[in-house]
Write an enzyme that holds these catalytic residues in place. Structure first.
Site, mmCIF file in Angstrom:
data_model
loop_
_atom_site.group_PDB
_atom_site.id
_atom_site.type_symbol
_atom_site.label_atom_id
_atom_site.label_comp_id
_atom_site.label_asym_id
_atom_site.label_seq_id
_atom_site.Cartn_x
_atom_site.Cartn_y
_atom_site.Cartn_z
ATOM 1 N N ASP A 281 -3.762 7.498 -1.779
ATOM 2 C CA ASP A 281 -3.652 6.187 -1.143
ATOM 3 C C ASP A 281 -4.576 6.171 0.065
ATOM 4 O O ASP A 281 -4.897 7.225 0.640
ATOM 5 C CB ASP A 281 -2.203 5.931 -0.699
ATOM 6 N N GLU B 90 -5.432 3.975 3.840
ATOM 7 C CA GLU B 90 -5.150 2.940 4.834
ATOM 8 C C GLU B 90 -6.493 2.510 5.404
ATOM 9 O O GLU B 90 -7.396 3.338 5.585
ATOM 10 C CB GLU B 90 -4.221 3.444 5.933
ATOM 11 N N HIS C 226 3.482 2.640 4.365
ATOM 12 C CA HIS C 226 2.156 2.224 4.838
ATOM 13 C C HIS C 226 1.444 3.328 5.609
ATOM 14 O O HIS C 226 0.579 3.055 6.449
ATOM 15 C CB HIS C 226 2.244 0.954 5.691
ATOM 16 N N ASP D 212 2.793 7.182 0.959
ATOM 17 C CA ASP D 212 2.605 6.261 -0.164
ATOM 18 C C ASP D 212 2.100 7.004 -1.395
ATOM 19 O O ASP D 212 2.447 6.656 -2.531
ATOM 20 C CB ASP D 212 1.626 5.157 0.220
#
Length: 212
Positions: free
Chosen positions: A25, A27, A173, A178
């Site tokens: 994942d 961000e 998040h 995640d």
């Protein structure tokens, strides 16, 4: 080019054939890979026997300030990343973690994360990823079509699926957490769709199947 896996009835066959998976994942500072930048990459490597080695979790110093909205969402602040590696170093380490083109990637809403990874790779004069990738958002829509009928929207979101499957969420998040949730989701989907999986009889001839 990344190939999105869409042969969902052969998920279990791939999972129990000793292939290596990396759930990951990102961000980012915003939603557009062409304009925004990654601020974190998180990943976990696993196969049918469980997690492999150490997880991957790296904060990245972007060339722009992290917007307040992103700081509030991710709790990643500009102060946190000011002494962190830049994008190129993070990509080098992530590519080492993946180890090869044969590793199957797993991500929720995969085109978003792949878009940021590949844009960053191109920006730093690296080849784009060439792995097969499973998008757990699309697989979940195939596995649980009844969720489309729910009055409450967003039933296919990562955190909604985590709640449905009772998966532990420690830091929503944040990329590493995640990624762990994404791993749990693909495992649950395979469990729940065994009656729809193909060629399992052939697989069982050479493998004693133990479900997670």
């Amino acid at each position: 080019m990344v190939k999105l896996f869409n042969d969902y009835k052969h998920l279990a066959l791939n999972y129990y054939s000793e292939k290596v998976f990396v759930a990951f994942d990102t961000e980012t500072t915003g939603l557009k890979a062409s304009e925004d930048f990654m601020i974190e990459i998180g990943a976990v490597k696993f196969d049918c026997g469980g997690m492999i080695g150490e997880p991957f979790d790296m904060l990245i110093r972007p060339p722009v300030l992290i917007p307040p909205m992103i700081e509030n969402l991710t709790h990643i602040t500009n102060n946190m990343v000011q002494n962190c590696p830049e994008e190129k170093e993070a990509l080098i380490q992530f590519l080492k973690y993946i180890t090869s083109d044969n590793t199957i990637l797993v991500a929720h809403n995969a085109p978003f994360d792949l878009g940021f990874i590949n844009t960053a790779l191109e920006r730093n004069h690296f080849p784009r990823l060439n792995n097969t990738c499973i998008d757990t958002l699309q697989v979940a829509r195939w596995a649980y079509p009844e969720l489309k009928l729910c009055q409450q929207k967003g039933q296919y979101k990562l955190q909604s699926l985590a709640q449905r499957f009772n998966l532990q969420v420690e830091a929503a998040h944040r990329a590493f957490d995640d990624a762990k949730v994404c791993m749990g989701i693909i495992k649950q989907i395979i469990r729940d769709t065994m009656d729809r999986q193909k060629d399992m009889d052939n697989l069982n001839k050479g493998l004693q199947l133990t479900l997670f």
